[in-house]
Design an enzyme around this catalytic site. Structure first.
Site, PDB file in Angstrom:
ATOM      1  N   CYS A 220       0.005 -38.339  36.173  1.00 31.39           N
ATOM      2  CA  CYS A 220      -1.014 -39.329  36.014  1.00 31.39           C
ATOM      3  C   CYS A 220      -2.173 -39.029  36.907  1.00 31.39           C
ATOM      4  CB  CYS A 220      -0.389 -40.748  36.413  1.00 31.39           C
ATOM      5  SG  CYS A 220       0.118 -40.687  38.224  1.00 31.39           S
ATOM      6  N   ASN A 221      -2.111 -38.223  37.715  1.00 31.93           N
ATOM      7  CA  ASN A 221      -3.259 -37.936  38.825  1.00 31.93           C
ATOM      8  C   ASN A 221      -3.882 -36.598  38.308  1.00 31.93           C
ATOM      9  OD1 ASN A 221      -3.133 -40.485  40.205  1.00 31.93           O
ATOM     10  ND2 ASN A 221      -1.622 -39.578  41.549  1.00 31.93           N
TER      11      ASN A 221
ATOM     12  N   SER B 219      -2.406 -35.269  47.413  1.00 34.17           N
ATOM     13  CA  SER B 219      -2.053 -36.283  46.489  1.00 34.17           C
ATOM     14  C   SER B 219      -2.968 -37.439  46.874  1.00 34.17           C
ATOM     15  CB  SER B 219      -0.504 -36.525  46.747  1.00 34.17           C
ATOM     16  OG  SER B 219       0.312 -35.537  46.328  1.00 34.17           O
TER      17      SER B 219
ATOM     18  N   GLN C 228       7.753 -33.153  40.188  1.00 34.62           N
ATOM     19  CA  GLN C 228       7.071 -32.940  39.176  1.00 34.62           C
ATOM     20  C   GLN C 228       6.543 -31.333  38.994  1.00 34.62           C
ATOM     21  OE1 GLN C 228       4.037 -35.619  40.158  1.00 34.62           O
ATOM     22  NE2 GLN C 228       4.892 -37.341  38.758  1.00 34.62           N
TER      23      GLN C 228
ATOM     24  N   GLY D 104       7.459 -63.263  39.658  1.00 38.66           N
ATOM     25  CA  GLY D 104       6.080 -62.691  39.273  1.00 38.66           C
ATOM     26  C   GLY D 104       6.431 -61.367  38.426  1.00 38.66           C
ATOM     27  N   ALA D 105       5.277 -60.952  37.658  1.00 37.58           N
ATOM     28  CA  ALA D 105       5.487 -59.796  36.718  1.00 37.58           C
ATOM     29  C   ALA D 105       4.283 -59.049  36.555  1.00 37.58           C
ATOM     30  CB  ALA D 105       6.211 -60.281  35.338  1.00 37.58           C
TER      31      ALA D 105
ATOM     32  N   ILE E 153       4.526 -56.297  41.575  1.00 40.76           N
ATOM     33  CA  ILE E 153       6.390 -56.496  41.460  1.00 40.76           C
ATOM     34  C   ILE E 153       6.775 -55.437  40.473  1.00 40.76           C
ATOM     35  CG2 ILE E 153       7.794 -57.868  40.234  1.00 40.76           C
ATOM     36  CD1 ILE E 153       7.102 -59.207  42.648  1.00 40.76           C
TER      37      ILE E 153
END
Length: 444
Positions: free
Chosen positions: A51-52, A106, A117, A186-187, A191
């Site tokens: 993702c980075n 990172s 990864q 929560g969502a 969370i």
């Protein structure tokens, strides 16, 4: 052949650009085969896509064709992405790879996920058949460096995220996560992060409660957690040991009375409550209860800051390890560059030996004295082998000759301090360096 590390990452490109270049894990192997099979000058390749970052590690004659392949394959014009691309070559590329795998490059300094990864990227290159001897050796060194950085420094010893800090606090009270029952209220994104961190420890039970069940299920299902409605929280609360809450509610959702009733049902077994919401989800008075360990977002922030400070101190030692290992690897690379010349040197020596041996055998078959033949053989080998370097020393320009003379003692294992030959001896040495006269019957 040069080695390149090229691509883009969170330092060089925003997420809107990075997401265009992300590789589906299922498509990495065919992409590598396409790169090595269809782009001229590329002999070895690996792709690291997270993702980075999307980074290509290649052994290639030049970088431009690889960049052109990458931008064309991902459907982005080169001028649009060029400001975000980086290219490192040879030593700088090796340093970059070592730092990436060690977690020094990172977004979260020292994070451990990148090493897994990186290993996946190596496996994909092996499966694609694009991992040659140079990248194989580089990646062997890379994994060793990453292990040394992690074991030899405190770069990954302290938590540096709110989610990790929440896990750490719960373990102080209840021990391993595997012994806990964890409830998430929560969502939202926080969370989801916390649930992922706790899930890695395999709790005895996990549940996500939220006003919207669909959102709760989106978080809970991949983690094997249950779901519940927020209005059922008073009945659900006593069943859990650790409670992590982060909602957008303007008023507290977990009040003093609710917690007191839950404690009675738990027979005073304590709670760990982590309130990550602003405004707070848990009434401050709850923290005054003897059997409740209540932590707010400020408490976690202090832990995170302490962890970051510790990792920054460890960064100096980690960078030192990387630099030392880069120097060692580049020394190995340079030593490999000498191998073809050593092979050619031995082939030349063997050719001279074979020629003199055949000449000596012919003379022996002709009835000449063995002693005379052996003497001629030894002189012939010596003179022919020394003729080229001796002539080169005489003809070399002054600065070049000084460098050659400085290297001679080590190159030919000459004793230091040996006095130079006198004039008469030097003339004799020059004469001996010339090829011996060949008998008339052996010319041609």
């Amino acid at each position: 052949m040069p080695f390149y590390a090229l691509g883009l990452n969170h330092h060089s490109a925003p997420i809107a650009i990075r997401e265009r270049f992300a590789f589906d894990p299922q498509r990495v192997v065919p992409a590598l085969q396409e790169l090595c099979g269809g782009v001229a000058g590329v002999s070895e390749a690996a792709i690291l896509s997270t993702c980075n970052r999307t980074e290509l590690y290649v052994a290639a004659r030049e970088a431009e064709p690889v960049v052109a392949w990458l931008t064309a394959r991902q459907g982005t014009p080169l001028p649009e992405v060029a400001p975000h691309l980086f290219t490192y070559i040879d030593q700088a590329a090796v340093r970059h790879v070592f730092r990436v795998a060690s977690g020094l490059d990172s977004m979260v300094l020292g994070e451990a996920q990148i090493l897994g990864q990186f290993k996946d990227a190596v496996r994909a290159a092996q499966a694609a058949g694009t991992l040659g001897k140079h990248l194989h050796k580089l990646f062997q060194h890379t994994l060793a460096v990453a292990k040394e950085v992690r074991s030899g420094t405190a770069i990954g010893a302290n938590v540096v995220s709110m989610a990790a800090a929440a896990v750490k606090l719960s373990e102080r009270v209840f021990g391993p996560v595997s012994e806990q029952r964890v409830l998430f209220v929560g969502a939202g994104e926080m969370i989801e992060l916390c649930a992922t961190h706790f899930a890695a420890g395999r709790p005895r039970r996990m549940m996500v409660v939220n006003r919207t069940l669909a959102r709760a299920e989106a978080i809970a299902q991949p983690l094997g957690a249950g779901v519940g409605r927020l209005e059922d929280l008073p009945e659900i609360l006593p069943e859990f040991d650790t409670v992590v809450s982060s909602t957008a509610s303007p008023l507290p959702l977990i009040g003093l009375g609710m917690v007191e009733r839950a404690l009675k049902k738990r027979r005073r077994r304590p709670f760990v409550m982590v309130d990550l919401a602003v405004p707070r989800d848990v009434e401050p008075e709850v923290g005054e209860l003897d059997d409740v360990f209540l932590y707010t977002v400020d408490d976690l922030a202090q832990i995170v800051q302490a962890g970051l400070a510790s990792r920054q101190q460890a960064l100096v030692a980690a960078e030192r390890i990387v630099e030392e290992r880069v120097a060692e690897f580049m020394a190995w690379v340079r030593s490999r560059e000498i191998v073809p010349w050593i092979r050619r040197l031995r082939e030349r020596a063997d050719a001279l030996r074979e020629a003199e041996l055949q000449r000596a055998l012919r003379r022996l078959h002709g009835g000449e004295s063995p002693e005379a033949v052996l003497m001629a053989l030894s002189h012939g080998l010596m003179n022919k082998w020394l003729h080229a370097p001796t002539r080169f020393l005489h003809e070399a320009a002054e600065p070049e000759r000084e460098a050659l003379l400085a290297a001679l003692p080590r190159l030919f294992a000459l004793e230091e301090g040996t006095p130079p030959a006198k004039d008469g001896e030097e003339d004799a040495a020059q004469e001996e360096s010339l090829p011996l006269a060949v008998p008339r019957g052996e010319r041609g």
